[in-house]
Design an enzyme around this catalytic site. Structure first.
Site, PDB file in Angstrom:
ATOM      1  N   LYS A   1    -102.727 -24.550  58.686  1.00 23.36           N
ATOM      2  CA  LYS A   1    -103.305 -25.876  58.794  1.00 23.36           C
ATOM      3  C   LYS A   1    -103.223 -26.340  60.245  1.00 23.36           C
ATOM      4  O   LYS A   1    -102.382 -25.806  60.963  1.00 23.36           O
ATOM      5  CB  LYS A   1    -102.621 -26.851  57.846  1.00 23.36           C
ATOM      6  CG  LYS A   1    -101.270 -27.384  58.350  1.00 23.36           C
ATOM      7  CD  LYS A   1    -100.735 -28.454  57.460  1.00 23.36           C
ATOM      8  CE  LYS A   1    -101.078 -29.830  57.943  1.00 23.36           C
ATOM      9  NZ  LYS A   1    -100.056 -30.462  58.773  1.00 23.36           N
TER      10      LYS A   1
ATOM     11  N   ASP B   1    -102.640 -35.421  58.968  1.00 18.59           N
ATOM     12  CA  ASP B   1    -101.481 -34.531  59.056  1.00 18.59           C
ATOM     13  C   ASP B   1    -100.909 -34.179  57.682  1.00 18.59           C
ATOM     14  O   ASP B   1    -100.595 -33.019  57.415  1.00 18.59           O
ATOM     15  CB  ASP B   1    -100.401 -35.192  59.931  1.00 18.59           C
ATOM     16  CG  ASP B   1     -99.227 -34.261  60.204  1.00 18.59           C
ATOM     17  OD1 ASP B   1     -99.464 -33.050  60.368  1.00 18.59           O
ATOM     18  OD2 ASP B   1     -98.078 -34.732  60.260  1.00 18.59           O
TER      19      ASP B   1
ATOM     20  N   HIS C   1    -101.376 -32.050  52.125  1.00 20.13           N
ATOM     21  CA  HIS C   1    -100.203 -31.934  51.244  1.00 20.13           C
ATOM     22  C   HIS C   1    -100.267 -32.915  50.065  1.00 20.13           C
ATOM     23  O   HIS C   1    -100.061 -32.549  48.914  1.00 20.13           O
ATOM     24  CB  HIS C   1     -98.906 -32.218  52.014  1.00 20.13           C
ATOM     25  CG  HIS C   1     -98.709 -31.363  53.231  1.00 20.13           C
ATOM     26  ND1 HIS C   1     -99.239 -30.106  53.341  1.00 20.13           N
ATOM     27  CD2 HIS C   1     -98.039 -31.586  54.390  1.00 20.13           C
ATOM     28  CE1 HIS C   1     -98.885 -29.588  54.508  1.00 20.13           C
ATOM     29  NE2 HIS C   1     -98.168 -30.472  55.174  1.00 20.13           N
TER      30      HIS C   1
ATOM     31  N   LYS D   1     -93.856 -24.815  47.643  1.00 22.23           N
ATOM     32  CA  LYS D   1     -92.560 -25.438  47.335  1.00 22.23           C
ATOM     33  C   LYS D   1     -92.298 -25.363  45.843  1.00 22.23           C
ATOM     34  O   LYS D   1     -93.172 -25.679  45.035  1.00 22.23           O
ATOM     35  CB  LYS D   1     -92.559 -26.907  47.788  1.00 22.23           C
ATOM     36  CG  LYS D   1     -92.512 -27.057  49.302  1.00 22.23           C
ATOM     37  CD  LYS D   1     -92.410 -28.515  49.680  1.00 22.23           C
ATOM     38  CE  LYS D   1     -92.471 -28.653  51.175  1.00 22.23           C
ATOM     39  NZ  LYS D   1     -91.261 -29.199  51.764  1.00 22.23           N
TER      40      LYS D   1
ATOM     41  N   GLU E   1     -90.425 -39.688  55.777  1.00 22.72           N
ATOM     42  CA  GLU E   1     -89.598 -38.933  56.727  1.00 22.72           C
ATOM     43  C   GLU E   1     -88.859 -39.929  57.603  1.00 22.72           C
ATOM     44  O   GLU E   1     -89.457 -40.918  58.045  1.00 22.72           O
ATOM     45  CB  GLU E   1     -90.483 -38.029  57.586  1.00 22.72           C
ATOM     46  CG  GLU E   1     -91.135 -36.932  56.765  1.00 22.72           C
ATOM     47  CD  GLU E   1     -92.089 -36.051  57.548  1.00 22.72           C
ATOM     48  OE1 GLU E   1     -92.128 -34.846  57.294  1.00 22.72           O
ATOM     49  OE2 GLU E   1     -92.798 -36.593  58.415  1.00 22.72           O
TER      50      GLU E   1
ATOM     51  N   LYS F   1     -93.705 -41.590  59.203  1.00 25.03           N
ATOM     52  CA  LYS F   1     -92.605 -41.108  60.042  1.00 25.03           C
ATOM     53  C   LYS F   1     -91.676 -42.291  60.301  1.00 25.03           C
ATOM     54  O   LYS F   1     -92.112 -43.454  60.263  1.00 25.03           O
ATOM     55  CB  LYS F   1     -93.144 -40.614  61.392  1.00 25.03           C
ATOM     56  CG  LYS F   1     -94.180 -39.504  61.283  1.00 25.03           C
ATOM     57  CD  LYS F   1     -93.540 -38.148  61.277  1.00 25.03           C
ATOM     58  CE  LYS F   1     -94.549 -37.023  61.248  1.00 25.03           C
ATOM     59  NZ  LYS F   1     -94.023 -35.793  60.672  1.00 25.03           N
TER      60      LYS F   1
ATOM     61  N   ASP G   1    -105.541 -11.520  76.057  1.00 23.46           N
ATOM     62  CA  ASP G   1    -106.407 -12.685  75.905  1.00 23.46           C
ATOM     63  C   ASP G   1    -107.249 -12.527  74.638  1.00 23.46           C
ATOM     64  O   ASP G   1    -107.824 -11.461  74.396  1.00 23.46           O
ATOM     65  CB  ASP G   1    -107.312 -12.722  77.148  1.00 23.46           C
ATOM     66  CG  ASP G   1    -108.100 -14.007  77.227  1.00 23.46           C
ATOM     67  OD1 ASP G   1    -108.335 -14.604  76.161  1.00 23.46           O
ATOM     68  OD2 ASP G   1    -108.456 -14.394  78.346  1.00 23.46           O
TER      69      ASP G   1
HETATM   70  C1  BG6 Z   1     -96.394 -30.653  58.279  1.00 26.35           C
HETATM   71  C2  BG6 Z   1     -96.710 -31.842  59.145  1.00 26.35           C
HETATM   72  O1  BG6 Z   1     -97.565 -30.056  57.806  1.00 26.35           O
HETATM   73  O2  BG6 Z   1     -95.621 -31.095  57.180  1.00 26.35           O
HETATM   74  C3  BG6 Z   1     -95.444 -32.540  59.610  1.00 26.35           C
HETATM   75  O3  BG6 Z   1     -97.454 -31.422  60.270  1.00 26.35           O
HETATM   76  C4  BG6 Z   1     -94.587 -32.888  58.418  1.00 26.35           C
HETATM   77  O4  BG6 Z   1     -95.748 -33.704  60.366  1.00 26.35           O
HETATM   78  C5  BG6 Z   1     -94.381 -31.673  57.536  1.00 26.35           C
HETATM   79  O5  BG6 Z   1     -93.332 -33.352  58.909  1.00 26.35           O
HETATM   80  C6  BG6 Z   1     -93.656 -32.011  56.256  1.00 26.35           C
HETATM   81  O6  BG6 Z   1     -93.326 -30.835  55.594  1.00 26.35           O
HETATM   82  P1  BG6 Z   1     -91.904 -30.615  54.963  1.00 26.35           P
HETATM   83  O7  BG6 Z   1     -91.961 -29.266  54.330  1.00 26.35           O
HETATM   84  O8  BG6 Z   1     -90.920 -30.675  56.095  1.00 26.35           O
HETATM   85  O9  BG6 Z   1     -91.728 -31.731  53.997  1.00 26.35           O
END
Ligand code: BG6
Length: 482
Positions: free
Chosen positions: A155, A242, A247, A189, A223, A333, A102
């Site tokens: 994150k 998110d 990002h 990346k 996406e 999404k 724990d």
């Molecule tokens: C993550 C998000 O940080 O990044 C996801 O929580 C998202 O929702 C993802 O799909 C995208 O990252 P990548 O590297 O798959 O483009």
């Protein structure tokens, strides 16, 4: 005085040099999803490259045996690809250890200390839900496990300005800023690292990289899939938290920053932080939120949810370089494709000498950076079509077009953090400044518009950009560019 011959004074306390490599990797949350999907394959690749040879201690709440943990590692690596280097795989298994317990219990940290044996400079990687960050950091601090150590934090780093500040305070209570590595995997990346390189390794760009020549900048992160079983998480986040505040803002900062004054990661961090500080805080009118039809039926999602799965926004950076240039960011999404691209649209020539001069067809010259699924850098310019008429086409000149990715972001980032290299991590002031930009619209915003999966989101997003042409939709992977 011959300084070379002088011995180090025994009174000097050993300090963790920024670049002293970690001598163990501790993974909190080793039984979790992230570790299964991303981290074991990354560790395997690191061992294969000879980049990981220190003990890896997994920590989690469940009572797992070491063979069980090894089996999880095997399954995870097999799922990600095949085990093509048996010796490296066996080496990774031999590095693994497990501590179950724990996070509230000091005994867990005692057991961890024991498992670390003679290791004195561990890197603690928190691959755990954010609610557990404070407990684990506190445990590391009070057990002495934070001394000489580094902490790598996943994150999301906070969910608003106040929680990010609180988390920074907690992290700083046990670790020096230099020893805190906040992960944003986008920074690992290849195509995104290339933005920094491309901007500052070339001199032709600088004269046009400003408000005088750039008309607008678009960044799309699309996406074609939904929340993939992460409905509960998504309900607490939404698209803005998110991927945009982190990002996409990181990509924006790399595109917008001033040249770093010296070689070294502190300079890059400082310039990026300045960009966030210069961003105009968002207002509800700057945002169009959307939600794909079917989201409310996802497990863990409220039937009346207004959480956005799509977000388009218009942003201004009030700096000398970018005054008046609109930045359009968009992510979602269940969109028409999975791809991420930046389009830097240049201003058209001042005089319309030809009938087809931009902006007639809506496209002035541009630079395009494709960030995923493959890396591309292209510059588009008009050339004349053969024939009597003075008409032409916009053609793309490819500077880079590749698929290869030597290291996955996690291999790169874990390796860098263990080596004490903070270039690809985010600093506390930058994170807080980025939260300050989105803070006004986290709670105050217009309702999300429904959109059909497989489209480019709600049509209302077009109204945001209408004065500057239209959204640039990145092409589908495998399709050839126009
Ligand atoms: C993550 C998000 O940080 O990044 C996801 O929580 C998202 O929702 C993802 O799909 C995208 O990252 P990548 O590297 O798959 O483009």
């Amino acid at each position: 005085m011959d300084t070379k011959k002088r011995k180090a004074s025994p009174e000097v306390a050993p300090v963790l040099d920024r670049r002293t490599p970690a001598d163990a990797l501790v993974i909190f949350g080793v039984t979790g999803d992230l570790v299964h999907k991303m981290i074991f394959p990354a560790l395997y690749a690191m061992v294969r490259r000879g980049a990981l040879s220190v003990p890896v201690v997994g920590v989690a709440g469940s009572q797992l045996s070491l063979p069980q943990l090894r089996k999880r590692a095997r399954d995870s690596i097999r799922q990600a690809g095949k085990i093509d280097d048996r010796a490296a795989f066996d080496r990774l298994l031999s590095l693994l250890q497990y501590v179950g317990g724990d996070y509230n219990d000091p005994e867990t940290f005692k057991a961890l200390k024991q498992a670390l044996g003679t290791a004195r400079r561990p890197a603690h990687y928190l691959a755990i839900p954010p609610a557990l960050f404070p407990k684990v950091i506190e445990g590391l601090g009070s057990s002495g496990l934070s001394e000489q150590a580094r902490v790598i934090i996943e994150k999301p780093f906070g969910r608003d300005l106040a929680s990010a500040r609180a988390l920074n305070r907690i992290a700083r209570s046990a670790f020096e800023e230099d020893s805190i590595f906040r992960i944003d995997h986008y920074l690992g990346k290849e195509a995104i690292m290339n933005i920094l390189y491309f901007r500052f390794a070339n001199s032709f760009l600088e004269p046009i990289w400003n408000r005088n020549y750039v008309a607008s900048i678009q960044i799309t992160l699309a996406e074609d899939f939904g929340v993939k079983g992460r409905g509960r998480f998504y309900e607490s986040a939404g698209c803005l938290r998110d991927v945009i505040q982190n990002h996409m803002f990181q990509v924006t900062a790399l595109l917008a920053m001033e040249p770093p004054a010296y070689q070294g990661y502190g300079a890059v961090q400082s310039e990026k932080a300045k960009v966030f500080r210069a961003m105009r805080p968002l207002q509800p009118e700057d945002l169009v939120r959307g939600q794909y039809v079917g989201y409310r039926k996802e497990p863990g999602v409220a039937s009346g949810s207004d959480v956005e799965t799509f977000c388009a926004l218009r942003l201004f950076i009030d700096s000398w370089r970018w005054q008046g240039v609109p930045w359009y960011l968009r992510s979602g999404k269940c969109l028409a494709t999975s791809a991420a691209e930046v389009l830097v649209e240049l201003k058209p020539p001042p005089q319309r000498l030809f009938d087809d001069s931009a902006p007639v067809d809506g496209h002035a010259n541009y630079l395009r950076f494709r960030l995923s699924p493959n890396a591309e850098v292209a510059i588009a310019a008009r050339v004349k079509r053969a024939g009597k008429e003075f008409v032409g086409d916009q053609r793309e000149l490819y500077l880079l077009n590749e698929q290869s990715n030597k290291e996955t972001p996690y291999e790169r980032l874990l390796g860098d953090a263990m080596a004490g290299n903070g270039a690809l991590f985010t600093r506390e002031d930058a994170i807080e400044a980025a939260w300050a930009v989105v803070e006004p619209v986290l709670k105050t915003h217009y309702p999300a518009h429904p959109y059909k999966p497989g489209t480019w989101g709600p049509k209302q997003a077009d109204t945001l950009i209408v004065g500057d042409g239209s959204w640039h939709n990145p092409r589908r992977a495998g399709a050839t560019s126009a």
